[in-house]
Scaffold this active site. Structure first.
Site, PDB file in Angstrom:
ATOM      1  N   LEU A  84       1.025  -1.015   0.637  1.00  0.00           N
ATOM      2  CA  LEU A  84      -0.040  -0.165  -0.101  1.00  0.00           C
ATOM      3  C   LEU A  84       0.969   1.879   0.347  1.00  0.00           C
ATOM      4  O   LEU A  84       1.776   1.122   0.826  1.00  0.00           O
ATOM      5  CB  LEU A  84      -0.894   0.152   1.242  1.00  0.00           C
ATOM      6  CG  LEU A  84      -2.339  -1.133   1.080  1.00  0.00           C
ATOM      7  CD1 LEU A  84      -2.120  -1.086   2.780  1.00  0.00           C
ATOM      8  CD2 LEU A  84      -2.901  -0.382   0.129  1.00  0.00           C
ATOM      9  N   LYS A 121      -4.736  -0.998  10.405  1.00  0.00           N
ATOM     10  CA  LYS A 121      -2.865  -0.989   9.734  1.00  0.00           C
ATOM     11  C   LYS A 121      -2.792  -2.658  10.416  1.00  0.00           C
ATOM     12  O   LYS A 121      -2.225  -1.714  11.533  1.00  0.00           O
ATOM     13  CB  LYS A 121      -3.263  -0.658   9.590  1.00  0.00           C
ATOM     14  CG  LYS A 121      -1.262  -1.007   8.212  1.00  0.00           C
ATOM     15  CD  LYS A 121      -0.763  -0.088   7.682  1.00  0.00           C
ATOM     16  CE  LYS A 121       0.647   0.053   6.613  1.00  0.00           C
ATOM     17  NZ  LYS A 121       1.404  -1.190   7.430  1.00  0.00           N
ATOM     18  N   ASP A 123       0.073  -4.663  11.974  1.00  0.00           N
ATOM     19  CA  ASP A 123       1.130  -4.806  12.620  1.00  0.00           C
ATOM     20  C   ASP A 123       2.248  -6.255  12.466  1.00  0.00           C
ATOM     21  O   ASP A 123       2.735  -6.650  13.094  1.00  0.00           O
ATOM     22  CB  ASP A 123       1.829  -3.443  13.317  1.00  0.00           C
ATOM     23  CG  ASP A 123       3.391  -2.909  12.808  1.00  0.00           C
ATOM     24  OD1 ASP A 123       3.751  -3.570  11.703  1.00  0.00           O
ATOM     25  OD2 ASP A 123       3.884  -2.112  13.941  1.00  0.00           O
ATOM     26  N   ARG A 142       4.701 -12.728   1.618  1.00  0.00           N
ATOM     27  CA  ARG A 142       5.121 -11.994   0.724  1.00  0.00           C
ATOM     28  C   ARG A 142       5.415 -12.233  -0.393  1.00  0.00           C
ATOM     29  O   ARG A 142       5.264 -12.157  -1.819  1.00  0.00           O
ATOM     30  CB  ARG A 142       4.589  -9.736   1.122  1.00  0.00           C
ATOM     31  CG  ARG A 142       3.520  -9.500  -0.110  1.00  0.00           C
ATOM     32  CD  ARG A 142       3.675  -8.343   0.616  1.00  0.00           C
ATOM     33  NE  ARG A 142       5.056  -6.990   0.846  1.00  0.00           N
ATOM     34  CZ  ARG A 142       4.986  -6.737  -1.223  1.00  0.00           C
ATOM     35  NH1 ARG A 142       3.874  -6.448  -1.530  1.00  0.00           N
ATOM     36  NH2 ARG A 142       6.364  -6.067  -0.724  1.00  0.00           N
ATOM     37  N   GLU A 187      -2.584 -10.563   7.692  1.00  0.00           N
ATOM     38  CA  GLU A 187      -1.593  -9.882   8.844  1.00  0.00           C
ATOM     39  C   GLU A 187      -1.203 -11.309   9.142  1.00  0.00           C
ATOM     40  O   GLU A 187      -2.161 -11.813  10.553  1.00  0.00           O
ATOM     41  CB  GLU A 187      -2.373  -9.322   8.453  1.00  0.00           C
ATOM     42  CG  GLU A 187      -0.606  -8.271   9.400  1.00  0.00           C
ATOM     43  CD  GLU A 187      -0.005  -7.616   7.908  1.00  0.00           C
ATOM     44  OE1 GLU A 187      -0.410  -8.080   7.140  1.00  0.00           O
ATOM     45  OE2 GLU A 187       1.333  -7.024   8.361  1.00  0.00           O
ATOM     46  N   LYS A 300     -10.246   1.218   1.486  1.00  0.00           N
ATOM     47  CA  LYS A 300     -10.173   0.714   0.994  1.00  0.00           C
ATOM     48  C   LYS A 300     -11.181   0.603   0.346  1.00  0.00           C
ATOM     49  O   LYS A 300     -12.223   1.436   0.492  1.00  0.00           O
ATOM     50  CB  LYS A 300     -10.248  -0.548   0.900  1.00  0.00           C
ATOM     51  CG  LYS A 300      -8.785  -1.353   1.238  1.00  0.00           C
ATOM     52  CD  LYS A 300      -8.625  -2.809   1.940  1.00  0.00           C
ATOM     53  CE  LYS A 300      -7.600  -3.189   2.201  1.00  0.00           C
ATOM     54  NZ  LYS A 300      -7.929  -4.676   2.450  1.00  0.00           N
ATOM     55  N   CYS A 436      29.248  -6.706  37.839  1.00  0.00           N
ATOM     56  CA  CYS A 436      29.146  -7.473  39.430  1.00  0.00           C
ATOM     57  C   CYS A 436      29.131  -8.422  40.078  1.00  0.00           C
ATOM     58  O   CYS A 436      29.063  -9.110  39.138  1.00  0.00           O
ATOM     59  CB  CYS A 436      27.758  -6.992  40.691  1.00  0.00           C
ATOM     60  SG  CYS A 436      27.488  -7.746  42.105  1.00  0.00           S
TER      61      CYS A 436
HETATM   62  S1  IVH Z   1      -4.688  -3.887   2.071  1.00  0.00           S
HETATM   63  C1  IVH Z   1      -3.252  -4.244  -1.759  1.00  0.00           C
HETATM   64  N1  IVH Z   1      -5.534  -3.944   5.131  1.00  0.00           N
HETATM   65  O1  IVH Z   1       0.063  -3.586   5.451  1.00  0.00           O
HETATM   66  C2  IVH Z   1      -3.728  -4.640  -1.003  1.00  0.00           C
HETATM   67  N2  IVH Z   1      -2.508  -4.642   3.899  1.00  0.00           N
HETATM   68  O2  IVH Z   1       2.020  -1.142   3.769  1.00  0.00           O
HETATM   69  C3  IVH Z   1      -2.947  -5.042   0.354  1.00  0.00           C
HETATM   70  N3  IVH Z   1      -1.379  -4.504   6.129  1.00  0.00           N
HETATM   71  O3  IVH Z   1       1.546  -5.511   2.775  1.00  0.00           O
HETATM   72  C4  IVH Z   1      -2.685  -4.773   1.599  1.00  0.00           C
HETATM   73  N4  IVH Z   1      -3.233  -3.758   7.263  1.00  0.00           N
HETATM   74  O4  IVH Z   1       0.886  -6.188   4.755  1.00  0.00           O
HETATM   75  C5  IVH Z   1      -4.312  -4.355   3.914  1.00  0.00           C
HETATM   76  N5  IVH Z   1      -6.549  -3.895   7.408  1.00  0.00           N
HETATM   77  C6  IVH Z   1      -5.266  -4.274   6.175  1.00  0.00           C
HETATM   78  C7  IVH Z   1      -3.985  -4.132   6.444  1.00  0.00           C
HETATM   79  C8  IVH Z   1      -2.931  -4.698   5.219  1.00  0.00           C
HETATM   80  C9  IVH Z   1      -2.085  -4.785   7.381  1.00  0.00           C
HETATM   81  C10 IVH Z   1      -0.475  -4.204   5.386  1.00  0.00           C
HETATM   82  C11 IVH Z   1      -0.281  -5.413   4.677  1.00  0.00           C
HETATM   83  C12 IVH Z   1       0.415  -4.513   3.613  1.00  0.00           C
HETATM   84  C13 IVH Z   1       1.032  -3.139   3.791  1.00  0.00           C
HETATM   85  C14 IVH Z   1       1.181  -2.344   3.707  1.00  0.00           C
END
Ligand code: IVH
Length: 680
Positions: A84, A121, A123, A142, A187, A300, A436
């Site tokens: 992303l 998102k 981690d 990936r 993830e 999205k 120590c």
């Molecule tokens: S969608 C084409 N949704 O963030 C869309 N990614 O910086 C693909 N990630 O590679 C990813 N939470 O590893 C999506 N709710 C989420 C996510 C997410 C974490 C990660 C994922 C991606 C990375 C991109």
């Protein structure tokens, strides 16, 4: 049991276990206790062992792992795994929103503009899962987006990954042809508490910096049984497959939940920019309440039919974007530096700070690691410093704000003697740390060893925290772990803030800890370089403390994953007089110093046999192989002698094979070993 009945019973148990797994890991609403779950699983394991040809790769029993993968095959993704594009300001989020609007004039299904799904998102590490006919057939990383590593054996161990889609449901969730393919992306992550526990079980110099690193490191492990132990989670955020082609993204997330996936549930449909900002703001603060780490929000476009139309740049799609929360930093003032002495005698400078809010908690302490770090930062007392949460867990001083250095800034004086016991400190020539050397009686070391002994991966003694240990040692009631088992009500009641009830509870917890297995006890002893994983290795090579104590350094160094440094450390440990004394007390209290007898006696094919493994086995870990031998009446030994009965030789066997040959001991291959396992 008739074969027909066995098949039905196997299916019933599997389905029931799948359902309880789903209730526990996805819905977080368990209906039975862990104990009941384990009993049911044991029942299934026993039945599958009795009828090995009825075992299936999607049985819940396969989640415990056990196989060793030497190298993960590279596989091509069905469809490129994009990343992303990241933004760091809400203005950029606005730009993204308007850009999409402009690219799709009049194409929205909603008035005012297209709808977006706002998600968290996570981690962690991105993974793609492939299901064929509803069964998990592949899990891959990936990689470079085009191809990744096939890590299926490790993915199978994750309890939040359904091995069969919707298997706990009585009605079919969707109809697929036998070769219908479904891809789920998401993830893999580690919860914050599991991360902390994992690090606690590792030697200091092998700890992971943050949960993401821990996850990545775990997914790469060759030993899937170890992956199973580390409790990784999978959160799904993408679903693709013919049955769902017509669904919008929000509906696909709901569908994922019906199929048995965990989505976290914290996603929302947004109809305008205001909704999106609200979501971002809400999670800015709220994210600290989550049991796992997130580093931003993902937006999205909801209407999947427009995804293709918008397309992607070389790296990321145009229909989605990530907003990342700013790094967690704060400024505060350094009030003093306290030199703390750890369990192994290492002296660490700890910064005492003016309390400041950072990443959801108030920070008043931070580690300065070692003296070199103090020099590198050129830090003085009363300096204004910038702190950051590394991996958003442990606060760290990252820089000094030089412009704000006050008149009264003072140098940090490094002690020459131990702040706890007054013994002159030592600094080995090639190290950055001071030590120590008064290992035996330095109160700080004694207390830290006891804290380690009581910690959750070790003896897990609830109620025996820092404060109680402090008092027990200061009042000279306890000198080492062995003394814990002689504590009485009367002794405890003399401590501050120990009432009748808490004393009873603590004594019960201490008593309870006697049930911990030999591996946990060995780890609890606190041998330098020996984390829980090492302790387990040692237990499978030397199933009793007597055997371990008698082992030579050279012999121990031959055990897989041990090596000369750990071997030397273990050997030296058991020769320290204060250790010998402590172990005598622990033995007298009835602690477990030998590997447990197997829970089930599967057969008698190894009855009375002393078995030795040499070289790498392809289908079993050493732990697993040892367990299989034990369950069949045998015993695994670490070194070849004339008393050894059988040598199982794997790939690249070591010197043991030669020795065994000279002594004329029977030798078999892994295949022959497997054949023996199946015999009644
Ligand atoms: S969608 C084409 N949704 O963030 C869309 N990614 O910086 C693909 N990630 O590679 C990813 N939470 O590893 C999506 N709710 C989420 C996510 C997410 C974490 C990660 C994922 C991606 C990375 C991109």
């Amino acid at each position: 049991m008739k074969k027909q009945n066995v098949v039905a019973e196997l299916e019933r148990l599997r389905k029931e276990l799948d359902r309880h797994n789903y209730l526990y890991y996805v819905l977080a609403k368990p209906e039975i206790s862990d104990y009941e779950f384990d009993r049911m699983l044991e029942k299934l394991i026993a039945l599958e062992n009795e009828f090995p040809n009825l075992k299936t790769p999607d049985s819940p029993t396969q989640r415990v792992g056990g196989g060793i993968t030497k190298e993960f095959p590279t596989v091509r993704h069905r469809e490129r795994m994009l990343s992303l594009s990241n933004t760091y300001s809400v203005e950029e989020v606005g730009d993204f929103y308007r850009r999409v609007l402009k690219l799709l004039p009049g194409r929205s299904k909603h008035q005012g503009g297209p709808a977006f799904v706002a998600e968290l998102k996570f981690d962690g590490v991105a993974v793609s899962l492939l299901y064929r006919d509803g069964k998990l057939v592949r899990g891959a990383t990936r990689g470079d987006g085009v191809q990744g590593d096939d890590i299926t054996p490790n993915i199978r161990t994750l309890r939040s990954v359904p091995l069969r889609l919707g298997s706990f449901s009585d009605t079919p969730l969707f109809s697929t042809g036998s070769d219908a393919e479904i891809e789920v992306r998401g993830e893999v992550f580690m919860r914050k508490d599991d991360f902390t526990a994992l690090n606690e079980a590792r030697p200091e110099d092998e700890q992971f910096a943050n949960p993401r690193n821990a996850t990545a490191g775990t997914l790469k492990l060759q030993d899937s049984a170890e992956v199973a132990r580390r409790k990784l989670f999978f959160v799904a955020y993408y679903l693709k497959g013919a049955p769902f082609d017509d669904l919008a993204h929000h509906d696909r997330l709901k569908e994922l939940e019906h199929l048995g996936f965990y989505t976290g549930g914290n996603y929302r449909l947004c109809y305008d920019l205001e909704d999106i900002y609200e979501f971002i703001d809400y999670w800015h603060e709220q994210r600290w309440e989550l049991p796992y780490e997130i580093d931003g929000v993902v937006l999205k476009l909801n209407d999947v039919s427009l995804w293709e139309e918008l397309g992607a740049t070389s790296k990321s799609p145009r229909w989605a974007i990530a907003y990342k929360y700013p790094a967690q930093r704060a400024r505060t003032v350094l009030r003093k530096v306290v030199f703390q002495v750890g369990r192994l005698g290492t002296v660490t400078p700890v910064a005492h700070l003016e309390p400041v809010k950072l990443a959801g908690t108030t920070v008043a302490r931070s580690t300065l690691h070692n003296l070199d770090e103090i020099e590198r930062l050129d830090i003085r007392l009363n300096d204004t410093v910038e702190i950051e949460k590394a991996g958003e867990i442990i606060p760290k001083v990252i820089s000094v704000v030089r412009e704000e250095r006050p008149e009264n800034a003072g140098f940090i004086t490094v002690p020459e003697v131990c702040p706890s016991c007054g013994t002159p400190l030592q600094r080995p020539a090639d190290e950055v740390n001071f030590y120590c050397p008064n290992e035996e009686t330095c109160p700080a070391q004694v207390k830290a060893r006891l804290e380690h002994f009581a910690s959750r991966n070790a003896m897990d003694i609830n109620g025996l925290g820092k404060a109680v240990i402090e008092q027990l040692v200061n009042s000279k009631q306890v000198y080492d772990a062995g003394d814990l088992y002689t504590l009485t009500h009367d002794k405890l009641l003399k401590l501050d803030r120990q009432g009748e009830r808490s004393a009873t509870k603590l004594l019960r917890a201490i008593e309870e800890s006697k049930k911990r297995g030999y591996d946990r006890v060995l780890f609890a002893l606190g041998i330098r370089h020996a984390g829980l994983a090492t302790a387990r290795e040692l237990v499978s090579a030397y199933p009793s403390l007597d055997k371990l104590q008698a082992a030579s350094t050279e012999e121990m160094a031959e055990v897989p994953d041990i090596g000369p440094v750990i071997a030397e450390s273990v050997h030296a440990f058991f020769r320290k007089p204060y250790v010998v004394e402590m172990i005598e007390k622990l033995r007298a209290s009835g602690l477990c110093f030998a590997a447990a007898k197997p829970a089930v006696q599967v057969s008698h094919v190894f009855d009375g046999m002393k078995v030795i493994f040499t070289g790498g086995l392809e289908r079993y870990t050493r732990d697993k192989a040892a367990e299989l031998v034990l369950e069949r009446g045998g015993e695994v030994v670490a070194s070849v002698s004339k008393n050894t009965d059988l040598v199982v030789a794997g790939k690249e066997p070591g010197g043991k094979l030669e020795k065994a040959r000279k002594l004329g001991i029977k030798m078999i291959s892994e295949d022959e070993f497997e054949e023996m396992l199946g015999k009644q």
